[in-house]
Design a protein around this motif. Sequence first.
Motif, short mmCIF file in Angstrom:
data_model
loop_
_atom_site.label_atom_id
_atom_site.label_comp_id
_atom_site.label_asym_id
_atom_site.label_seq_id
_atom_site.Cartn_x
_atom_site.Cartn_y
_atom_site.Cartn_z
N THR A 247 0.85 -1.19 0.00
CA THR A 247 0.00 0.00 0.00
C THR A 247 0.88 1.24 0.00
O THR A 247 2.03 1.20 0.41
N ILE A 293 -7.21 -4.83 0.17
CA ILE A 293 -7.49 -5.47 1.46
C ILE A 293 -8.97 -5.82 1.61
O ILE A 293 -9.32 -6.83 2.21
N THR A 294 -9.85 -5.00 1.03
CA THR A 294 -11.28 -5.30 1.16
C THR A 294 -11.60 -6.68 0.60
O THR A 294 -12.38 -7.44 1.18
N GLY A 370 -13.84 2.65 1.80
CA GLY A 370 -12.71 3.09 0.99
C GLY A 370 -12.46 4.58 0.99
O GLY A 370 -11.34 5.03 0.74
N ASP A 394 -21.31 2.32 6.89
CA ASP A 394 -20.19 3.08 6.33
C ASP A 394 -18.97 2.64 7.13
O ASP A 394 -18.78 3.06 8.27
N THR A 395 -18.19 1.73 6.55
CA THR A 395 -17.14 1.05 7.31
C THR A 395 -15.79 1.74 7.12
O THR A 395 -15.25 1.78 6.02
N TRP A 396 -15.25 2.26 8.21
CA TRP A 396 -13.92 2.87 8.12
C TRP A 396 -12.87 1.86 8.57
O TRP A 396 -12.99 1.27 9.65
N TRP A 397 -11.85 1.69 7.75
CA TRP A 397 -10.70 0.87 8.12
C TRP A 397 -9.60 1.08 7.10
O TRP A 397 -9.70 1.96 6.25
N THR A 399 -5.82 -0.84 5.04
CA THR A 399 -5.02 -2.03 4.76
C THR A 399 -4.32 -2.49 6.05
O THR A 399 -4.27 -3.67 6.36
N THR A 482 -3.33 6.72 12.34
CA THR A 482 -3.99 6.25 11.12
C THR A 482 -3.67 7.08 9.87
O THR A 482 -3.87 6.61 8.76
N ILE A 496 -15.08 10.48 9.45
CA ILE A 496 -13.72 10.54 8.90
C ILE A 496 -13.65 11.71 7.92
O ILE A 496 -14.49 11.82 7.02
N ARG A 499 -7.51 12.13 4.62
CA ARG A 499 -6.12 12.02 5.03
C ARG A 499 -5.54 13.37 5.44
O ARG A 499 -5.86 14.40 4.86
N GLY A 508 -11.21 5.53 -4.00
CA GLY A 508 -11.00 4.55 -2.94
C GLY A 508 -9.63 3.88 -3.00
O GLY A 508 -9.35 2.97 -2.23
N ARG A 510 -5.53 4.25 -2.65
CA ARG A 510 -4.58 5.11 -1.98
C ARG A 510 -3.34 5.33 -2.83
O ARG A 510 -2.75 4.38 -3.32
C1 WT7 Z 1 -7.88 4.88 3.82
C2 WT7 Z 1 -7.39 3.48 3.82
C3 WT7 Z 1 -10.30 -0.18 4.05
C4 WT7 Z 1 -10.40 -0.72 2.76
C5 WT7 Z 1 -10.26 0.18 1.59
C6 WT7 Z 1 -9.22 1.25 1.66
C7 WT7 Z 1 -9.96 5.92 3.69
C8 WT7 Z 1 -11.46 3.95 4.16
C9 WT7 Z 1 -13.30 4.93 4.75
C10 WT7 Z 1 -14.60 5.37 5.15
C11 WT7 Z 1 -13.84 7.58 5.02
C12 WT7 Z 1 -12.33 5.92 4.48
C13 WT7 Z 1 -9.20 6.49 4.87
C14 WT7 Z 1 -8.20 5.39 5.19
N1 WT7 Z 1 -11.21 5.27 4.11
N2 WT7 Z 1 -12.72 3.74 4.53
N3 WT7 Z 1 -15.59 4.51 5.40
N4 WT7 Z 1 -14.81 6.70 5.28
N5 WT7 Z 1 -12.59 7.23 4.62
O1 WT7 Z 1 -8.05 0.82 2.26
O2 WT7 Z 1 -6.30 1.64 0.69
O3 WT7 Z 1 -5.74 1.06 3.06
O4 WT7 Z 1 -7.06 3.12 2.50
O5 WT7 Z 1 -9.10 4.95 3.09
O6 WT7 Z 1 -8.55 7.65 4.48
O7 WT7 Z 1 -7.06 5.84 5.86
P1 WT7 Z 1 -6.71 1.62 2.10
#
Ligand code: WT7
Length: 636
Positions: A247, A293-294, A370, A394-397, A399, A482, A496, A499, A508, A510
């Motif tokens: 990532t 990762i999703t 994402g 609305d799932t925040w997480w 990689t 984070t 959220i 960044r 979605g 990065r």
């Molecule tokens: C970044 C992580 C998690 C799987 C897909 C992305 C942003 C992710 C949300 C959400 C607002 C979000 C953040 C995070 N993000 N989910 N629900 N609301 N922002 O994974 O490529 O590791 O990116 O995606 O900024 O830090 P990733």
Amino acid sequence: MNKMNNLEDYAIDYRKSVTEPEKFWAYQAERFVWRKKWDTVLEYDFEDYNVEWYKNGKLNITENCLDRHLLNRSDKTAIHWVPNDPKEQDRIFTYKQLHEEVSRFANVLKNNGVQKGDRVCLYMPMVPELAIAVLACARIGAIHSVVFGGFSADALAGRINDAEAKILLTANFGPRGSKKIGLKNIADEALENCPGIETAIVLQRTDDAVEMKAGRDKWWHEELEKVETFCEPEIMDSEDPLFILYTSGSTGKPKGVVHTTGGYMVYTAYTFRNVFQYQEDDIYWCTADIGWITGHSYIVYGPLLEGATSVMFEGVPTFPDAGRFWRIIDRLGVNTFYTAPTAIRALMAQGLEYVELYKLDSLKVLGTVGEPINREAWDWYHHHIGKNQCPIVDTWWQTETGGIMISPIAGVLPTKPTYATLPLPGIQPVLLDSEGNELKGNGVEGNLCIKFPWPSMIRTTWGDHERCKNTYFSTYKGYYFTGDGCRRDEDGYYRIMGRVDDVINVSGHRLGTAEVENAINMHEAVVESAVVGYPHDIKGQGIYAYVVCDAAKMEVSTMDDLKAEIAATVNEKIGPIARPDKIQIVRGLPKTRSGKIMRRILRKIAAGETSNFGDTSTLLDPSIVEAIKEGVVRDQ
Ligand code: WT7
């Protein structure tokens, strides 16, 4: 408890997860097959980063994804695959069949010399063989490293070499919409720079011919003919690496995020079951690609650990038309649908006529992931897809977090448009100000950190533990940082904000600005560049590149040619996902006296603002800002 059914359950579980985390996570782990039980649930140190979950526990994750279900679910569909071309047939794998296919391919890997701990790189289209190969690696204890099929040869080579993979799994072509991606040709180009790769196993996805390199390349179907079906699972330690996934970060080259076995297993299953409120006969569809990762956590591992039916889709939302998702939902009777805001916005822009043709009455739960979801997209999704009946999670997480961290629990926690709402049990988020003080109470905004370990957290960055420590555990001592800004509103709900570092989120995905700049700078006419994100209607953020070119080179080509060449260079170095949406050739970049680029100003100009640049007194040459605004391309 294994599953929270109401708000009170959530409150009880959340409290328990904080006051007695080891007891809580031991209980969650007990439903799995362990060949040997763990000695301790958790040992950790956030200063000199190290974390161990279920220490000395022995298991194989595929035994939990597959063998464990053979008694009660052997004829149940594990994977229902839908091809890119609707005229082609779906492919269905029951748990019994998937178990067999995984075991067979595991034997193919063994036959090709792959051993426990070896890295296997996968550069594949979204076909069942990708999921099978991922699980086959896990079966024999090899570490999978999936590279998204949209990355270029250079990007693929970089990832192969960093992981020191010894085998590559790929396909001749990968159909996507009306196009076909020449995966094998790209892989051939990459492998010219990958001395460590001994073997490439090639799936014949389409009828198109490709060149096979003697001594290195082997056909997938031919390799399968050579092996038996039975494969004993390799017994792994709870902390043995399961996979690497690359990532982007704010600096340098992409990093290989390492996830391990036991904690990742427990957490992806727990979150899948709870967030989506999964029920035994649900048809579940996550539209992500397994290259991210999703796809790892919520197409493959989470759903299979829970014995679910996971739909896997090869195509794109708009092929053959913008009703594709909705047609599949009706045809398969999908109950849970998990997608990205960028897809929702793209389909929203196509008009309601594509939605109105379908009933969508099988849907119970909708999810997004994402990137931040805007209010319009949230409302459209809720109203037109969910018919105001389906909770949106609305799932925040990330990689690095391995699984969902902050999210509504479908139907259990109230939703709030554009809010990820509340932390799941086991997750202790805090907001810090720039000095590192925890912001107490509600109605505050700061940098989102997590102050206590959770089972599926990143263990290290492959080959460089210092980098892991520096990136995530050094900004704020004692916390996992984070990289996201976040608001906790008056009700204590989390939103959220995006960044706070030099990472941009395009559809979605990065991307590090430094990474894109490095690619742009490879073009021979480029002197230097600065890349920023700007608001984009569909993609969330678009890529805006300010580029300074060599005057002599500019004389021999037109501006449009130059921009097209620069865009092509980015395509070649990273892939189409990093292609700048806008390129502006500028006379110079706004720098401070100490030589730092003032990105804040560039972000404002990219967003269409022409004033309110804040304090510009440290600028070395303020006239550069005027020149950028006026579109001046070179010194007069
Ligand atoms: C970044 C992580 C998690 C799987 C897909 C992305 C942003 C992710 C949300 C959400 C607002 C979000 C953040 C995070 N993000 N989910 N629900 N609301 N922002 O994974 O490529 O590791 O990116 O995606 O900024 O830090 P990733």
